[in-house]
Write a protein that holds these residues in place. Structure first.
Motif, short mmCIF file in Angstrom:
data_model
loop_
_atom_site.label_atom_id
_atom_site.label_comp_id
_atom_site.label_asym_id
_atom_site.label_seq_id
_atom_site.Cartn_x
_atom_site.Cartn_y
_atom_site.Cartn_z
N ARG A 104 0.83 -1.20 0.00
CA ARG A 104 0.00 0.00 0.00
C ARG A 104 0.87 1.26 0.00
O ARG A 104 0.64 2.21 -0.73
CB ARG A 104 -0.91 -0.02 1.24
N ARG A 105 1.91 1.23 0.84
CA ARG A 105 2.83 2.37 0.93
C ARG A 105 3.50 2.63 -0.41
O ARG A 105 3.63 3.76 -0.86
CB ARG A 105 3.91 2.03 1.97
N ARG A 106 3.94 1.53 -1.04
CA ARG A 106 4.64 1.65 -2.32
C ARG A 106 3.67 2.16 -3.40
O ARG A 106 4.02 3.03 -4.20
CB ARG A 106 5.18 0.27 -2.72
N ALA A 107 2.43 1.61 -3.40
CA ALA A 107 1.43 2.03 -4.39
C ALA A 107 1.13 3.52 -4.22
O ALA A 107 0.97 4.24 -5.20
CB ALA A 107 0.17 1.20 -4.24
N ARG A 108 1.05 3.97 -2.95
CA ARG A 108 0.76 5.38 -2.68
C ARG A 108 1.91 6.25 -3.19
O ARG A 108 1.70 7.26 -3.85
CB ARG A 108 0.56 5.59 -1.18
N GLN A 113 -3.16 3.99 -8.36
CA GLN A 113 -4.44 4.07 -7.66
C GLN A 113 -5.13 2.71 -7.48
O GLN A 113 -5.66 2.42 -6.42
CB GLN A 113 -5.37 5.06 -8.36
N ARG A 114 -5.15 1.89 -8.54
CA ARG A 114 -5.89 0.62 -8.44
C ARG A 114 -5.21 -0.33 -7.45
O ARG A 114 -5.87 -1.01 -6.67
CB ARG A 114 -6.01 -0.03 -9.82
N ASP A 115 -3.88 -0.35 -7.47
CA ASP A 115 -3.15 -1.19 -6.50
C ASP A 115 -3.39 -0.68 -5.08
O ASP A 115 -3.53 -1.46 -4.14
CB ASP A 115 -1.65 -1.18 -6.81
N LEU A 116 -3.45 0.66 -4.97
CA LEU A 116 -3.68 1.26 -3.65
C LEU A 116 -5.04 0.83 -3.11
O LEU A 116 -5.17 0.42 -1.96
CB LEU A 116 -3.60 2.79 -3.79
N GLN A 117 -6.06 0.87 -3.97
CA GLN A 117 -7.41 0.47 -3.55
C GLN A 117 -7.46 -1.00 -3.13
O GLN A 117 -8.04 -1.36 -2.11
CB GLN A 117 -8.41 0.70 -4.68
N ASP A 118 -6.82 -1.85 -3.93
CA ASP A 118 -6.82 -3.29 -3.61
C ASP A 118 -6.08 -3.56 -2.30
O ASP A 118 -6.52 -4.38 -1.49
CB ASP A 118 -6.17 -4.09 -4.75
N ALA A 119 -4.94 -2.88 -2.13
CA ALA A 119 -4.17 -3.08 -0.91
C ALA A 119 -4.98 -2.61 0.31
O ALA A 119 -4.98 -3.25 1.36
CB ALA A 119 -2.85 -2.33 -0.99
N GLU A 120 -5.71 -1.51 0.14
CA GLU A 120 -6.52 -1.01 1.24
C GLU A 120 -7.66 -1.97 1.58
O GLU A 120 -7.96 -2.22 2.74
CB GLU A 120 -7.04 0.40 0.94
#
Lengths: 307, 119
Positions: A104-108, A113-120
């Motif tokens: 999530r940190r890396r995606a941010r 955005q899509r990886d961030l949403q999935d990680a969240e």
């Protein structure tokens, strides 16, 4: 023909048998002769009864101490088991959570955005599992009689603000009202846990966008002063048939997805403080949960520490 | 610049669960810290004797040394310590910062950065 006639009993001396001051029975001496027993015999019989009573008392004390020691041992073993279990389960969850957080940190950082949403989403799912495990461990502690609280002076309004802050990002805002500070004598971690359970219950049963109200205050009545948290929602309320059982374990309303432990644990936490959790739910007016713990205003110096 | 000072800071991570140890080390490494690792209390004391870090992040329940003994020994170096544990009995240990497991990585890294800034 009765036993007395059968045995040919013509006279008897009867004295009470007391153990630790409580009547447990009698000691009887009987004879086939009329008027057999003298005053001296009666005194002897009383001495025998006292002696039997003292021996029985000692035996019971030993039995009680042995049982208490066994119970203490059992509690220690249960406490140890729950601690080890919590540690082991934590050890399974920690690396999974850390890796998801890392993704999530890396995606941010890289603005994916899509990886961030999935990680969240994965992180939230894992949080639900973590809470479920924590709840089940608490149920285990309650079953084993090892659920403990460590009360201290806390400001209930500060605790309410901190706890509510985690809910403000959701679809239902939490509006806080009431006094500040509200001194209470409570275990802050346990109280936060109870309030989180009440707030997530209220949010879950609220219509989209309808705020949940959280009021904090001091209330006094005949049995002392109480620090009180009240959580009110604008949902459909608790169905009347569910109302008497709403604080039982594994009881779930129609909209709930959990195991039905949140309100049960909140009520056990209130009880462990010597306080109470009650619900008021007039049809069609939403549910109002009231959690009361002893107020801490008699604690000297508390107001000085409050901001 | 913040990042530049971060690259020079050394963090010792003490954790007997290799999966957690790897994850924490990876995260600290990505933040630009220098990282050393230890798998239990004894190992940690050995690492401390070789090179004193700017921060220690340590689990509590590990083989070969009790949590209490580890905390007592770490205090001798006067280095900030984060206790990372699922056992909340340690949450009020004096002189250390307690972060409950399973931990939030953002939170752990924030706490670490704050302790390093103070030090």
């Amino acid at each position: 023909m009765g036993i007395v006639e059968l045995l040919g009993v013509r006279s008897a001396a009867i004295v009470p048998l007391n153990v630790a001051g409580n009547r447990r029975g009698v000691v009887i001496a009987s004879s086939a002769q009329h008027d057999f027993f003298t005053e001296e015999d009666l005194r002897f019989l009383q001495a025998v009864a006292r002696w039997v009573g003292a021996l029985a008392h000692r035996a019971e004390l030993v039995q009680q101490l042995t049982a208490e020691a066994a119970e203490r041992g059992r509690r220690l073993a249960a406490d140890e088991l729950v601690t080890v279990l919590a540690h082991d389960l934590g050890n399974y969850l920690a690396p999974i959570k850390a890796r998801i957080d890392l993704l999530r940190r890396r995606a941010r950082r890289e603005d994916r955005q899509r990886d961030l949403q999935d990680a969240e989403a994965a992180s939230q799912a894992l949080d639900r599992l973590r809470r479920l495990i924590a709840d089940l461990l608490d149920v285990g502690r309650l079953d084993q009689g090892i659920f403990a609280i460590s009360p201290q002076a806390v400001d209930l309004s500060g605790l309410a603000r901190e706890t509510a802050a985690a809910f403000q990002a959701g679809s239902n805002a939490v509006r806080i009202g009431g006094e500040s500070p509200v001194p209470a004598l409570a275990d802050p971690d346990r109280l936060r846990q109870a309030l989180e359970n009440l707030l997530s219950n209220a949010v879950r049963h609220s219509p989209e966008g309808a705020p949940v109200h959280l009021d904090v205050g001091l209330e006094g009545n005949g049995d002392g002063r109480w620090a009180v948290l009240t959580v009110s929602d604008q949902g459909p309320g608790v169905p009347p048939d569910l109302l008497p059982r709403v604080f039982n374990r594994y009881v779930r309303g129609s909209g709930s997805s959990g195991l039905g432990l949140g309100l049960y644990l909140a009520s056990r936490i209130a009880a462990a403080h010597g306080g109470s959790l009650t619900v008021d739910s007039p049809p069609g007016q939403g549910a109002r949960f009231r959690l009361a713990v002893p107020s801490g205003d008699e604690l000297s110096g508390f107001r000085g520490e409050a901001p | 610049m913040e990042q530049t000072s971060g690259t020079q800071r050394l963090v010792l991570v003490v954790e007997d669960n290799p999966l957690t140890l790897d994850a924490v080390v990876a995260a600290l490494d990505e933040e630009g810290y220098r990282v050393r690792r230890a798998v239990d209390g004894m190992d940690a004391i050995g690492e401390m004797q070789q090179e004193v870090p700017d921060l220690v992040i340590a689990d509590i329940h590990m083989p070969r040394m009790s949590g209490g003994e580890l905390v007592r020994r770490l205090r001798e170096w006067n280095v900030p310590v984060i206790l990372l544990s699922a056992d909340t009995n340690w949450s009020r240990t004096a002189g250390v910062v307690f972060v409950p497991k399973p931990f939030d990585l953002d939170h752990l890294l924030d706490v670490a950065a704050n302790l390093l800034d103070e030090g």
